[in-house]
Scaffold this active site. Structure first.
Site, PDB file in Angstrom:
ATOM      1  CG  HIS A   1      -5.616 -10.238  -3.127  1.00  0.00           C
ATOM      2  ND1 HIS A   1      -5.311 -11.151  -2.005  1.00  0.00           N
ATOM      3  CD2 HIS A   1      -4.215  -9.593  -3.181  1.00  0.00           C
ATOM      4  CE1 HIS A   1      -4.323 -11.261  -1.674  1.00  0.00           C
ATOM      5  NE2 HIS A   1      -3.485 -10.245  -2.136  1.00  0.00           N
TER       6      HIS A   1
ATOM      7  CB  CYS B   1      -0.994 -12.827  -2.629  1.00  0.00           C
ATOM      8  SG  CYS B   1      -0.198 -11.214  -2.524  1.00  0.00           S
TER       9      CYS B   1
END
Length: 492
Positions: free
Chosen positions: A432, A334
């Site tokens: 994630h 991310c």
């Protein structure tokens, strides 16, 4: 029968409110009750994607799991995600409504209380008992005006409060009795009982302390809870609970996770941290990356540009170059993925003043931060070896460039994510939660020359929640807590 509710507030942060609510949620669920966890306002950069397409704090996600209920945005209607020392992103009922400095946020609270009460009454419509968690300290009377997180909510709903103190940090008698002393009389009157958490040693040695607190406050003593050692096996939400660095193992592959100031969703590394075959440690700024690390992970960030500056200030950019020269691997997730690129642009000022900064230049990609936020569960396969994965997206920004033509992941719907370079030595993606997938974790560990334990991470979390429930059943008067719970006042 109408739902009842009871609220758990603390004398301070990190006294164990979230864990106690999770344990009680599992204990009461095992008793056959339909339990709903609820936190009016949370402040955390660790969040989870809900079944209804929003996001809530990770603590409420764990509590929902403990209650064996699907996550919903109504379990945590106001989520603050800190982006600077004075400002946060504001998420209301799962959706980002903007950024606010602390002073401006105070003015928003009357409107936010409406959303909080709406979510609360929506949640308890199909519930036997709601376990409400406060935020921070109940004694922060400087924030009492307009409060939606602690006594403001308790007053609005007229539900009783259990106050939790942490004996491990010392001064628990003063913190409990002192909280009563500083509260307004009508707020103090809502406190029906107290708990003392994280006790170590012989409980008989603190029997007089429990009696003293009860005598001075006239609150019901609900239990002295010994330290629960297996708490480390459950996802932590606050950076206060982030494991610090220690002495590295000499005979296991080292995984270094860079804990920059606005690190987010760091609980996704718990499945790796609990594996015996590797040594995973979070490095605070000022701690160098070990020369023999197998992998360096750049995790998510709530303020990517600011954390990139912190990374450079810590000298980690230089350490990363040396790490790669020695053949080590780098993985960015991310915000960490964005940092690996050549440029990060923020033309609309989502993270601060509009502008652009140079990235680390390890992947030939560029990122533009945008207002749209991706929030979804995903699955697919790694591109290099077709290993399956499951995870979730939670990010703003679009990333593209030559390296993105060699994606790290391919989703089941055909979309591609991430980038790979240097023959797989450097990789990054937006997804994630990859390491909670037992098959992917085992596959990834084999690439480091070690083997996974074979344990299911999800099963381990559930077993730990069961053990926590049994721990609380032993040391807390749960029957008395049920007696204290009340039907909330209807809000029209």
């Amino acid at each position: 029968m109408p739902a009842r509710a009871i609220m758990f507030q603390g004398t301070g942060s990190d006294v164990g409110k979230s864990l106690i609510v999770a344990g009680l949620a599992r204990a009461l669920t095992l008793r056959g009750l339909k339990v709903a966890p609820f936190k009016p306002q949370n402040m955390s950069n660790n969040a989870a994607v809900t079944a209804d397409g929003g996001e809530i704090g990770r603590a409420q996600a764990l509590q929902a799991r403990a209650a064996r209920r699907p996550m919903t945005v109504h379990m945590n209607p106001v989520l603050l995600k800190p982006q600077s020392e004075i400002g946060s992103q504001v998420v209301v009922q799962g959706r980002v409504i903007g950024n606010a400095k602390a002073s401006a946020y105070q003015a928003m609270k009357p409107q936010l209380m409406k959303a909080v009460l709406d979510s609360f009454h929506h949640l308890i419509a199909d519930t036997d008992i709601a376990l409400v968690e406060g935020a921070g300290s109940a004694s922060e009377i400087n924030l009492r005006a307009g409060d939606i997180a602690n006594m403001g909510f308790a007053q609005a709903t007229q539900i009783p409060v259990v106050l939790i103190g942490d004996i491990d940090r010392g001064g628990v008698i003063a913190s409990l009795v002192g909280t009563q002393a500083v509260l307004a009389p009508d707020d103090a009157a809502l406190i029906a009982g107290f708990l003392v958490n994280k006790f170590r040693g012989d409980p008989a040695l603190f029997a007089s302390g429990m009696s003293e607190i009860a005598t001075r406050t006239r609150w019901t003593s609900l239990g002295l809870i010994p330290h629960f050692a297996d708490a480390r096996r459950l996802p932590a939400e606050d950076a206060l609970g982030l494991p610090g660095g220690g002495v590295w193992s000499r005979d296991r592959p080292k995984i270094a996770v860079l804990a920059y100031p606005r690190i987010s969703n760091f609980d996704e590394f718990d499945p790796l941290r609990l594996e015996d075959g590797v040594d995973l440690q979070f490095l605070r700024p000022g701690t160098p990356i070990p020369g023999d690390a197998a992998v360096v992970i750049l995790p998510g960030s709530k303020a990517t540009i600011a954390d990139l500056a912190a990374l450079r200030e810590a000298g980690w950019d230089i350490d990363l170059q040396a790490h790669l020269r020695r053949g080590g691997r780098v993985l960015g997730i991310c915000g960490g993925y964005q940092m690996l690129g050549r440029m990060i642009s923020d033309p609309d000022g989502h993270e601060g003043a509009p502008g652009a900064v140079a990235g680390l230049g390890l992947l030939d990609i560029e990122t533009t931060l945008t207002g749209d936020k991706a929030l979804r569960d995903v699955e697919g396969r790694l591109t290099q070896d077709e290993a399956p994965f499951r995870g979730y997206e939670m990010h703003i920004g679009r990333t593209d460039g030559p390296a993105a033509q060699h994606p790290f992941l391919v989703f089941s719907d055909g979309r591609r994510d991430g980038a790979v370079a240097a023959g797989g030595q450097i990789a990054g993606c937006y997804v994630h939660g990859l390491f909670a997938d037992d098959h992917l974790r085992a596959h990834w560990l084999r690439g480091l020359g070690t083997t996974a334990s074979g344990q299911s991470y999800d099963a381990d979390v559930d077993a730990t929640l069961d053990a926590l429930a049994a721990h609380l059943e032993r040391y807390i008067d749960i029957d008395r807590i049920l007696d204290l719970a009340r039907v909330p006042r209807a809000i029209t």
